[in-house]
Design a protein around this motif. Structure first.
Motif, PDB file in Angstrom:
ATOM      1  N   GLY A  76       0.817  -1.204   0.000  1.00  0.00           N
ATOM      2  CA  GLY A  76       0.000   0.000   0.000  1.00  0.00           C
ATOM      3  C   GLY A  76       0.851   1.254   0.000  1.00  0.00           C
ATOM      4  O   GLY A  76       2.073   1.215  -0.099  1.00  0.00           O
ATOM      5  N   VAL A  77       0.188   2.390   0.115  1.00  0.00           N
ATOM      6  CA  VAL A  77       0.850   3.686   0.178  1.00  0.00           C
ATOM      7  C   VAL A  77       0.793   4.143   1.625  1.00  0.00           C
ATOM      8  O   VAL A  77      -0.237   4.014   2.288  1.00  0.00           O
ATOM      9  CB  VAL A  77       0.125   4.697  -0.750  1.00  0.00           C
ATOM     10  CG1 VAL A  77       0.797   6.056  -0.679  1.00  0.00           C
ATOM     11  CG2 VAL A  77       0.074   4.183  -2.167  1.00  0.00           C
ATOM     12  N   SER A  78       1.881   4.702   2.102  1.00  0.00           N
ATOM     13  CA  SER A  78       1.910   5.123   3.504  1.00  0.00           C
ATOM     14  C   SER A  78       0.959   6.291   3.725  1.00  0.00           C
ATOM     15  O   SER A  78       0.720   7.109   2.838  1.00  0.00           O
ATOM     16  CB  SER A  78       3.330   5.517   3.920  1.00  0.00           C
ATOM     17  OG  SER A  78       3.671   6.762   3.342  1.00  0.00           O
ATOM     18  N   ALA A  79       0.441   6.360   4.930  1.00  0.00           N
ATOM     19  CA  ALA A  79      -0.494   7.438   5.279  1.00  0.00           C
ATOM     20  C   ALA A  79       0.182   8.795   5.176  1.00  0.00           C
ATOM     21  O   ALA A  79      -0.422   9.776   4.733  1.00  0.00           O
ATOM     22  CB  ALA A  79      -1.046   7.212   6.675  1.00  0.00           C
ATOM     23  N   ALA A  80       1.450   8.874   5.559  1.00  0.00           N
ATOM     24  CA  ALA A  80       2.177  10.150   5.492  1.00  0.00           C
ATOM     25  C   ALA A  80       2.258  10.653   4.055  1.00  0.00           C
ATOM     26  O   ALA A  80       2.073  11.847   3.787  1.00  0.00           O
ATOM     27  CB  ALA A  80       3.573   9.987   6.084  1.00  0.00           C
ATOM     28  N   GLU A  81       2.499   9.743   3.119  1.00  0.00           N
ATOM     29  CA  GLU A  81       2.574  10.136   1.706  1.00  0.00           C
ATOM     30  C   GLU A  81       1.227  10.643   1.203  1.00  0.00           C
ATOM     31  O   GLU A  81       1.150  11.655   0.510  1.00  0.00           O
ATOM     32  CB  GLU A  81       3.050   8.949   0.865  1.00  0.00           C
ATOM     33  CG  GLU A  81       3.211   9.267  -0.605  1.00  0.00           C
ATOM     34  CD  GLU A  81       3.646   8.055  -1.427  1.00  0.00           C
ATOM     35  OE1 GLU A  81       3.375   8.067  -2.634  1.00  0.00           O
ATOM     36  OE2 GLU A  81       4.229   7.108  -0.855  1.00  0.00           O
ATOM     37  N   VAL A  82       0.179   9.961   1.565  1.00  0.00           N
ATOM     38  CA  VAL A  82      -1.162  10.379   1.150  1.00  0.00           C
ATOM     39  C   VAL A  82      -1.495  11.748   1.731  1.00  0.00           C
ATOM     40  O   VAL A  82      -1.985  12.639   1.025  1.00  0.00           O
ATOM     41  CB  VAL A  82      -2.218   9.329   1.568  1.00  0.00           C
ATOM     42  CG1 VAL A  82      -3.622   9.844   1.324  1.00  0.00           C
ATOM     43  CG2 VAL A  82      -1.991   8.021   0.828  1.00  0.00           C
TER      44      VAL A  82
END
Length: 100
Positions: A76-82
């Motif tokens: 998945g994509v990290s929450a920080a990146e999102v």
């Protein structure tokens, strides 16, 4: 489902109409008004049923997507990146609008 046009405005007759036809006209008016009220109640119930059905369908679709996401083993994509992407997006929108 297209909304039904509003019924025309009905005007009551004065009680002292000549010729004795005012009672018949008043009864006709009351029957027409009752019919419009029944029709309106039916449309309200239909709209409520449709809205509830659409909401339940949306919840079912969301649950299905949630289950797919839970069982998806792809990285998945990290929450920080999102959150960083969202912050940049809305910062750009605010700058374009001239507010900061």
């Amino acid at each position: 489902m297209a909304p039904r046009p509003a019924p025309p405005v009905l005007v009551s007759l004065p009680p002292a109409s000549p010729g004795g036809w005012s009672a018949a006209a008043r009864r006709s008016f009351e029957v027409a008004l009752a019919s419009v009220q029944e029709s309106l109640q039916a449309w309200i119930a239909l709209g409520w049923t449709y809205k509830r059905s659409a909401r339940q369908q949306g919840i079912a679709e969301l649950r299905q997507l949630w289950q797919e996401a839970i069982h998806d083993k792809a990285p998945g994509v990290s929450a920080a990146e999102v959150l960083d992407r969202l912050e940049r997006k809305y910062q750009a929108i605010a700058e374009a609008a001239g507010t900061k």
